[in-house]
Enzyme design. Structure first.
Site, PDB file in Angstrom:
ATOM      1  N   CYS A 187       0.839  -1.200   0.000  1.00  0.00           N
ATOM      2  CA  CYS A 187       0.000   0.000   0.000  1.00  0.00           C
ATOM      3  C   CYS A 187       0.881   1.260   0.000  1.00  0.00           C
ATOM      4  O   CYS A 187       2.087   1.191   0.187  1.00  0.00           O
ATOM      5  CB  CYS A 187      -0.916   0.002   1.221  1.00  0.00           C
ATOM      6  SG  CYS A 187      -0.044   0.112   2.794  1.00  0.00           S
ATOM      7  N   CYS A 191       2.991   1.781   3.125  1.00  0.00           N
ATOM      8  CA  CYS A 191       4.126   0.863   3.193  1.00  0.00           C
ATOM      9  C   CYS A 191       5.261   1.347   2.285  1.00  0.00           C
ATOM     10  O   CYS A 191       6.433   1.335   2.674  1.00  0.00           O
ATOM     11  CB  CYS A 191       3.695  -0.546   2.793  1.00  0.00           C
ATOM     12  SG  CYS A 191       2.413  -1.232   3.858  1.00  0.00           S
TER      13      CYS A 191
END
Length: 77
Positions: free
Chosen positions: A10, A13
């Site tokens: 994501c 991240c």
């Protein structure tokens, strides 16, 4: 030093990975940085939220987007 950013890919991240990469470069560290997206390996760390930062096998942050300052402080402890 081995550093891992745990996450599923994501935006949070990816951002933590980039921030950690910059912190390592600024510190002039020879640390190894790994982006771990394999859920079976992530489960071994027993975390429930992403992104997570692991330093030398110890989870030091989970579920929080860290600033450059925070990452640098964790790396120099």
């Amino acid at each position: 030093m081995e550093i891992k950013v745990l996450g599923t890919g994501c935006l949070s991240c990816k951002t933590l990975y980039e921030t950690t990469q910059q912190a390592i470069a600024e510190l002039g560290s020879d640390a190894t940085l790994v982006k771990e997206e394999d859920l079976l390996k992530i489960i071994e760390y027993n975390i429930l939220s992403f992104p997570a930062l692991v330093i030398d096998g110890k989870v030091v942050s989970a579920g929080k987007q860290l600033s450059m300052k925070e990452v640098t402080e964790l790396l120099t402890q």
